[in-house]
Scaffold this motif. Structure first.
Motif, short mmCIF file in Angstrom:
data_model
loop_
_atom_site.label_atom_id
_atom_site.label_comp_id
_atom_site.label_asym_id
_atom_site.label_seq_id
_atom_site.Cartn_x
_atom_site.Cartn_y
_atom_site.Cartn_z
N PHE A 45 0.81 -1.33 -0.15
CA PHE A 45 -0.26 -0.06 -0.08
C PHE A 45 0.90 1.36 0.00
CE2 PHE A 45 -3.23 -2.85 1.59
CZ PHE A 45 -4.34 -2.65 0.74
N GLY A 46 2.00 1.12 0.61
CA GLY A 46 3.07 2.26 0.53
C GLY A 46 3.32 2.62 -0.69
N MET A 47 3.51 1.45 -1.58
CA MET A 47 3.98 1.61 -3.13
C MET A 47 2.85 2.08 -3.97
SD MET A 47 5.67 -1.59 -5.41
CE MET A 47 4.05 -2.51 -5.34
N TYR A 48 1.63 1.70 -3.74
CA TYR A 48 0.60 2.01 -4.33
C TYR A 48 0.13 3.61 -4.18
CZ TYR A 48 -4.60 2.53 -5.40
OH TYR A 48 -5.66 3.20 -6.05
N ILE A 49 0.38 3.93 -2.88
CA ILE A 49 0.10 5.30 -2.55
C ILE A 49 1.15 6.49 -3.52
CG2 ILE A 49 0.24 7.08 -0.75
CD1 ILE A 49 -0.95 4.89 1.15
N LYS A 50 2.49 5.84 -3.09
CA LYS A 50 3.67 6.50 -3.91
C LYS A 50 3.31 6.53 -5.32
CE LYS A 50 8.61 6.48 -4.76
NZ LYS A 50 10.01 5.51 -4.23
N ASP A 51 2.80 5.69 -5.77
CA ASP A 51 2.40 5.72 -7.44
C ASP A 51 1.26 6.49 -7.73
OD1 ASP A 51 3.26 4.33 -9.99
OD2 ASP A 51 1.24 3.32 -9.90
N SER A 52 0.20 6.49 -6.67
CA SER A 52 -0.82 7.31 -6.78
C SER A 52 -0.41 9.00 -6.96
CB SER A 52 -1.88 7.20 -5.88
OG SER A 52 -2.37 5.74 -5.98
N ILE A 53 0.39 9.29 -5.96
CA ILE A 53 1.10 10.50 -5.85
C ILE A 53 1.58 11.01 -7.05
CG2 ILE A 53 2.53 12.06 -4.79
CD1 ILE A 53 1.88 10.47 -2.18
N ARG A 54 2.32 10.07 -7.74
CA ARG A 54 3.45 10.26 -9.11
C ARG A 54 2.31 10.56 -10.16
NH1 ARG A 54 5.02 7.06 -13.37
NH2 ARG A 54 3.85 5.29 -12.06
N ILE A 55 1.24 9.72 -10.28
CA ILE A 55 0.34 10.16 -11.37
C ILE A 55 -0.43 11.32 -11.13
CG2 ILE A 55 -1.80 8.97 -12.29
CD1 ILE A 55 -0.65 6.17 -11.48
N SER A 56 -0.70 11.67 -9.79
CA SER A 56 -1.78 12.99 -9.67
C SER A 56 -0.88 14.17 -10.01
CB SER A 56 -2.14 12.82 -8.14
OG SER A 56 -2.86 13.80 -8.06
N LEU A 57 0.31 13.84 -9.73
CA LEU A 57 1.17 15.29 -10.12
C LEU A 57 1.55 15.26 -11.59
CD1 LEU A 57 4.04 14.78 -7.06
CD2 LEU A 57 2.32 16.63 -7.45
N HIS A 58 1.54 14.23 -12.23
CA HIS A 58 1.84 14.32 -13.60
C HIS A 58 0.51 14.90 -14.36
CE1 HIS A 58 4.12 12.74 -17.38
NE2 HIS A 58 3.13 12.98 -17.73
N GLU A 59 -0.87 14.23 -13.70
CA GLU A 59 -1.98 14.83 -14.06
C GLU A 59 -2.22 16.42 -14.02
OE1 GLU A 59 -5.84 12.17 -13.86
OE2 GLU A 59 -5.62 13.22 -11.81
N ARG A 60 -1.70 16.82 -12.73
CA ARG A 60 -2.03 18.11 -12.68
C ARG A 60 -1.21 18.87 -13.61
NH1 ARG A 60 -2.34 18.62 -6.02
NH2 ARG A 60 -4.29 17.32 -5.87
N ALA A 61 0.07 18.63 -13.90
CA ALA A 61 1.12 19.37 -14.61
C ALA A 61 0.62 19.45 -15.93
CB ALA A 61 2.43 18.73 -14.51
N LEU A 62 0.06 18.32 -16.38
CA LEU A 62 -0.63 18.55 -17.94
C LEU A 62 -1.88 19.48 -18.05
CD1 LEU A 62 -0.07 14.86 -19.15
CD2 LEU A 62 1.11 16.72 -19.54
N GLN A 63 -2.93 19.03 -16.93
CA GLN A 63 -3.96 19.97 -16.98
C GLN A 63 -3.80 21.58 -16.85
OE1 GLN A 63 -5.98 19.20 -13.19
NE2 GLN A 63 -6.80 17.15 -14.05
N SER A 64 -2.42 22.03 -16.43
CA SER A 64 -1.78 23.40 -16.35
C SER A 64 -1.56 23.75 -17.49
CB SER A 64 -0.99 23.47 -15.10
OG SER A 64 0.26 22.85 -15.27
N LYS A 65 -1.02 22.73 -18.48
CA LYS A 65 -0.33 23.07 -19.79
C LYS A 65 -1.35 22.96 -20.82
CE LYS A 65 4.28 21.52 -18.20
NZ LYS A 65 5.47 20.40 -18.56
#
Length: 275
Positions: A45-65
């Motif tokens: 679950f630690g690996m899952y949460i870390k992966d989710s954070i990485r995906i969320s940050l990438h998602e927000r970066a593309l939304q802003s661009k």
């Protein structure tokens, strides 16, 4: 593969960890063994949460661009040329959309128009060469007897062209793969809209181990690890009005959705463009 062998470790691993908990609780194993399933599940679950954070940050970066309303589409001036013209003309308020054709088509393009029931029936009775009536997808259009007319026709107005860039998430399951659309106007690239997807870990740990036949490449492949599922990222700009839906072409040109039922509208907005 026929008996689901690669998925047996999923059940066996969870059964093993459950048995460790039961046996430690009943005194068949030292109490310290309870730490084994705790470490295993906490690690996943630690690996899952870390992966989710990485995906969320990438998602927000593309939304802003990603851009909104780069060019205001004017049907009196512009002709729209895209690869998914058939789907777009049904969903959005535009009278005709073009796509480049391949093969025996002297015009080099197909045009797509959404027609009402009366026009569809008239063309059924008098179908001309180079024209084809096609079905529709939305419930509203099916109920109203609408259809789509595809014809061999060359765009004559000022071209607005979208070139799609394929998504590269298929090659590496742990990497966010990006694709998208390049908007070309008057022969120049003027905007780039990024879409993305990723093979991400499932919420529950599902270890797999074994081999299966990959029909796409025609050979057997073996793998070991945790099951992943593909997920499209929401790269839609926060400032895009709801009436523009989820299609990057509509968002960049300011073309609103047609009036369709709420169920169809929700499904359109949830659709992820993974090309």
């Amino acid at each position: 593969m026929l008996v689901g062998g690669p998925f047996w470790p999923t059940a066996l691993a969870h059964l093993l960890l459950l048995m460790v908990i039961v046996d430690a609780y009943n005194g068949r194993l030292p109490k310290a063994f309870i730490a084994l399933p705790i470490i295993a599940y906490a690690g996943y679950f630690g690996m899952y949460i870390k992966d989710s954070i990485r995906i969320s940050l990438h998602e927000r970066a593309l939304q802003s661009k990603n851009p909104v309303s780069v060019i205001r589409f004017d049907p009196d001036i512009h002709d729209l040329i895209i690869g998914h013209a058939y789907r777009f003309v049904e969903q959005y308020q535009v009278s005709v959309v073009y796509s480049k054709s391949h093969g025996d088509n002297p015009e080099g393009y197909f045009s797509f128009r959404l027609l009402d029931q009366k026009s569809c029936k008239a063309l059924e009775a008098d179908n001309k060469p180079g024209m084809k009536l096609m079905g529709v997808q939305s419930r509203d259009n099916r109920r109203n007897g609408n259809c789509i007319l595809r014809a061999q026709e060359r765009p004559v107005k000022e071209h607005i062209t979208f070139k799609s860039e394929p998504n590269n998430s298929w090659g590496n399951k742990g990497t966010v793969g990006e694709g998208g659309y390049v908007l070309e106007h008057r022969g120049e690239a003027v905007a780039n809209y990024r879409t993305a997807s990723v093979y991400r870990y499932s919420f529950l740990p599902l270890p797999i181990f074994g081999c299966g036949l990959n029909a796409g490449i025609g050979r057997w492949e073996c793998d070991a690890g945790f099951w992943r599922t593909i997920q499209g990222l929401d790269t839609r700009p926060a400032g895009a009005p709801d009436e523009l839906g989820n299609d990057p072409v509509a968002i960049m040109l300011g073309i609103p959705l047609r009036q369709i039922q709420s169920g169809d509208k929700d499904s359109l907005r949830k659709e992820r463009l993974l090309r």
